[in-house]
Structures are given as C-alpha cells and as structure tokens.
Design a protein around this motif. Structure first.
Motif, PDB file in Angstrom:
ATOM      1  N   SER A 124      74.466  68.094  78.072  1.00 36.96           N
ATOM      2  CA  SER A 124      73.059  67.711  77.948  1.00 36.96           C
ATOM      3  C   SER A 124      72.586  66.992  79.196  1.00 36.96           C
ATOM      4  N   ILE A 125      73.411  66.109  79.732  1.00 36.15           N
ATOM      5  CA  ILE A 125      73.032  65.372  80.936  1.00 36.15           C
ATOM      6  C   ILE A 125      72.873  66.322  82.111  1.00 36.15           C
ATOM      7  N   ALA A 126      73.810  67.249  82.271  1.00 36.82           N
ATOM      8  CA  ALA A 126      73.727  68.211  83.378  1.00 36.82           C
ATOM      9  C   ALA A 126      72.489  69.092  83.235  1.00 36.82           C
ATOM     10  N   SER A 127      72.225  69.536  82.029  1.00 30.64           N
ATOM     11  CA  SER A 127      71.063  70.386  81.795  1.00 30.64           C
ATOM     12  C   SER A 127      69.768  69.617  82.041  1.00 30.64           C
ATOM     13  N   ALA A 128      69.712  68.367  81.615  1.00 26.42           N
ATOM     14  CA  ALA A 128      68.518  67.549  81.835  1.00 26.42           C
ATOM     15  C   ALA A 128      68.311  67.281  83.327  1.00 26.42           C
ATOM     16  N   LYS A 129      69.390  67.042  84.060  1.00 29.16           N
ATOM     17  CA  LYS A 129      69.272  66.842  85.510  1.00 29.16           C
ATOM     18  C   LYS A 129      68.785  68.107  86.196  1.00 29.16           C
ATOM     19  N   GLU A 130      69.284  69.255  85.737  1.00 31.49           N
ATOM     20  CA  GLU A 130      68.852  70.519  86.314  1.00 31.49           C
ATOM     21  C   GLU A 130      67.362  70.751  86.048  1.00 31.49           C
ATOM     22  N   THR A 131      66.930  70.463  84.831  1.00 37.50           N
ATOM     23  CA  THR A 131      65.513  70.604  84.493  1.00 37.50           C
ATOM     24  C   THR A 131      64.664  69.650  85.319  1.00 37.50           C
ATOM     25  N   ALA A 132      65.125  68.418  85.494  1.00 38.89           N
ATOM     26  CA  ALA A 132      64.376  67.442  86.286  1.00 38.89           C
ATOM     27  C   ALA A 132      64.282  67.886  87.740  1.00 38.89           C
ATOM     28  N   ALA A 133      65.363  68.474  88.271  1.00 42.44           N
ATOM     29  CA  ALA A 133      65.336  68.959  89.654  1.00 42.44           C
ATOM     30  C   ALA A 133      64.330  70.092  89.813  1.00 42.44           C
ATOM     31  N   VAL A 134      64.274  70.979  88.841  1.00 43.66           N
ATOM     32  CA  VAL A 134      63.302  72.079  88.905  1.00 43.66           C
ATOM     33  C   VAL A 134      61.894  71.525  88.812  1.00 43.66           C
ATOM     34  N   MET A 135      61.690  70.562  87.923  1.00 43.05           N
ATOM     35  CA  MET A 135      60.346  70.001  87.738  1.00 43.05           C
ATOM     36  C   MET A 135      59.886  69.217  88.967  1.00 43.05           C
ATOM     37  N   GLN A 136      60.804  68.642  89.733  1.00 39.94           N
ATOM     38  CA  GLN A 136      60.420  67.907  90.932  1.00 39.94           C
ATOM     39  C   GLN A 136      59.907  68.839  92.014  1.00 39.94           C
ATOM     40  N   ASN A 137      60.368  70.080  92.018  1.00 43.61           N
ATOM     41  CA  ASN A 137      59.955  71.032  93.041  1.00 43.61           C
ATOM     42  C   ASN A 137      58.639  71.715  92.711  1.00 43.61           C
ATOM     43  N   VAL A 138      58.135  71.517  91.509  1.00 41.35           N
ATOM     44  CA  VAL A 138      56.881  72.148  91.113  1.00 41.35           C
ATOM     45  C   VAL A 138      55.730  71.394  91.764  1.00 41.35           C
ATOM     46  N   LYS A 139      54.857  72.123  92.427  1.00 40.77           N
ATOM     47  CA  LYS A 139      53.688  71.530  93.069  1.00 40.77           C
ATOM     48  C   LYS A 139      52.478  71.746  92.165  1.00 40.77           C
ATOM     49  N   PRO A 140      51.687  70.703  91.919  1.00 42.00           N
ATOM     50  CA  PRO A 140      50.488  70.893  91.111  1.00 42.00           C
ATOM     51  C   PRO A 140      49.448  71.687  91.894  1.00 42.00           C
ATOM     52  N   HIS A 141      48.661  72.457  91.161  1.00 41.19           N
ATOM     53  CA  HIS A 141      47.597  73.215  91.818  1.00 41.19           C
ATOM     54  C   HIS A 141      46.493  72.253  92.222  1.00 41.19           C
ATOM     55  N   PRO A 142      45.897  72.456  93.406  1.00 43.94           N
ATOM     56  CA  PRO A 142      44.813  71.560  93.815  1.00 43.94           C
ATOM     57  C   PRO A 142      43.606  71.747  92.906  1.00 43.94           C
ATOM     58  N   ARG A 143      42.900  70.677  92.686  1.00 45.12           N
ATOM     59  CA  ARG A 143      41.694  70.738  91.856  1.00 45.12           C
ATOM     60  C   ARG A 143      40.598  71.446  92.635  1.00 45.12           C
ATOM     61  N   PRO A 144      39.765  72.200  91.941  1.00 39.28           N
ATOM     62  CA  PRO A 144      38.682  72.883  92.650  1.00 39.28           C
ATOM     63  C   PRO A 144      37.654  71.876  93.158  1.00 39.28           C
ATOM     64  N   VAL A 145      37.118  72.168  94.319  1.00 39.74           N
ATOM     65  CA  VAL A 145      36.061  71.314  94.865  1.00 39.74           C
ATOM     66  C   VAL A 145      34.795  71.559  94.071  1.00 39.74           C
ATOM     67  N   ALA A 146      33.756  70.801  94.353  1.00 38.34           N
ATOM     68  CA  ALA A 146      32.535  70.856  93.557  1.00 38.34           C
ATOM     69  C   ALA A 146      31.925  72.256  93.538  1.00 38.34           C
ATOM     70  N   ALA A 147      31.917  72.961  94.678  1.00 34.14           N
ATOM     71  CA  ALA A 147      31.323  74.303  94.715  1.00 34.14           C
ATOM     72  C   ALA A 147      32.127  75.258  93.842  1.00 34.14           C
ATOM     73  N   ASP A 148      33.441  75.153  93.898  1.00 32.09           N
ATOM     74  CA  ASP A 148      34.273  76.008  93.059  1.00 32.09           C
ATOM     75  C   ASP A 148      34.078  75.674  91.587  1.00 32.09           C
ATOM     76  N   ALA A 149      33.906  74.393  91.275  1.00 36.22           N
ATOM     77  CA  ALA A 149      33.671  73.975  89.899  1.00 36.22           C
ATOM     78  C   ALA A 149      32.360  74.548  89.397  1.00 36.22           C
ATOM     79  N   ALA A 150      31.332  74.545  90.244  1.00 41.79           N
ATOM     80  CA  ALA A 150      30.030  75.103  89.851  1.00 41.79           C
ATOM     81  C   ALA A 150      30.152  76.609  89.630  1.00 41.79           C
ATOM     82  N   ARG A 151      30.903  77.307  90.493  1.00 50.52           N
ATOM     83  CA  ARG A 151      31.082  78.752  90.347  1.00 50.52           C
ATOM     84  C   ARG A 151      31.820  79.070  89.056  1.00 50.52           C
TER      85      ARG A 151
END
Length: 165
Positions: A124-151
């Motif tokens: 369980s510890i190894a699997s949780a560490k592996e999941t945490a390592a994968v989650m650390q590499n995930v980059k959040p998508h940038p939020r749309p700017v105001a013009a994109d939000a309006a579109r």
C-alpha cells in the motif's frame, strides 16, 4: 468507456468525468489493498496477544498447583517416599518454580515471534508513493483569459456584458 483512438473527440465534461471515475477507482483500490494488508497484520497481532495472555494465565494460575505437585514429585524421586528424606522440600519447590518460569518464557518467545512478523503495509505504501509521484507530474491546465471566457460563455448561449473601449 469509449476508445480514445476511435476518431471521435470527447468533450471536456466527458474527459473530466472519465478522469474522476478513474481517480475514484484508484483511491478505492488503494484503500482495499491497505485494508487487506492491515487485516492480515491484525490477525498476526491477535495471535501474538493471545499467546502473551496465555503465558500470563499459565504462570499465574498454574503456579500453586504445579509447584506443589512438582515439588512433591521431585522429593519422591530423590528418595523422600521411602523414609530416607530425599532432597529438602525448599529445593524441590524452587525447582518446580523454575520449570513454570521456563514454560512461561517459552510461551513468551512464541508471542514475540508472532509480533515480530507483523509488518507495515509495504504494498500500500509503495502504491501510494507511486500514485503521489504521478500526481506531482500532472500540470494543471491554465485558466482561460477573459476573452476566452467570454467566447466560451457565448458558445453556451449565455449573454456577456461588453465594455466599450
């Protein structure tokens, strides 16, 4: 779940729903693995505890009866039964006590061996560490700017307040 390579594109909502379902399944599986490992260790711990309790009960409750029986048996074995006296009763009782302590020590060693086998949930510890390592590499998508939000809002049919510049 649909095949991502079938030529059709899935909407953002479908992708989020799919990711959420997969993350939920992953967390559920992690918890199930941890429960299984911990259940096994609890069983080993219970057996070890039972052995310790048994050792205490044997030492506490059997000492008087075993001590008397063994002491008189030693005295008889050393010649006390035929009037020659045999060993002094003090030595017979001390030897009887030593035998009871030896039995309790043996049960204590069995309990210690059972407790030593209890391990942390390594899978369980190894699997949780592996999941945490994968989650650390995930980059959040940038939020749309105001013009994109309006579109995006216009695409959904919502009204957008415009400023005159």
């Amino acid at each position: 779940m649909s095949d991502p390579f079938d030529g059709t594109e899935r909407s953002l909502g479908q992708l989020v729903a799919s990711a959420t379902a997969e993350m939920s399944a992953l967390v559920h599986d992690e918890l199930a693995l941890a429960k299984a490992e911990i259940r096994q260790d609890v069983k080993r711990g219970a057996i070890g505890s039972a052995a310790f309790i048994t050792a205490g009960v044997v030492l506490l409750f059997s000492l008087p009866m075993l001590s008397f029986a063994l002491a008189y048996a030693i005295n008889t074995w050393t010649g006390g039964h035929n009037g020659n006296g045999g060993w002094n009763m003090i030595w017979c009782f001390l030897l009887s006590f030593a035998a009871n302590v030896l039995l309790a020590g043996l049960l204590g060693l069995i309990a210690y061996a059972k407790f030593k086998k209890v391990k942390k949930p390594e899978k369980s510890i190894a699997s949780a560490k592996e999941t945490a390592a994968v989650m650390q590499n995930v980059k959040p998508h940038p939020r749309p700017v105001a013009a994109d939000a309006a579109r995006i809002a216009l695409d959904k049919g919502e009204t957008v307040a415009r400023s005159s510049a």
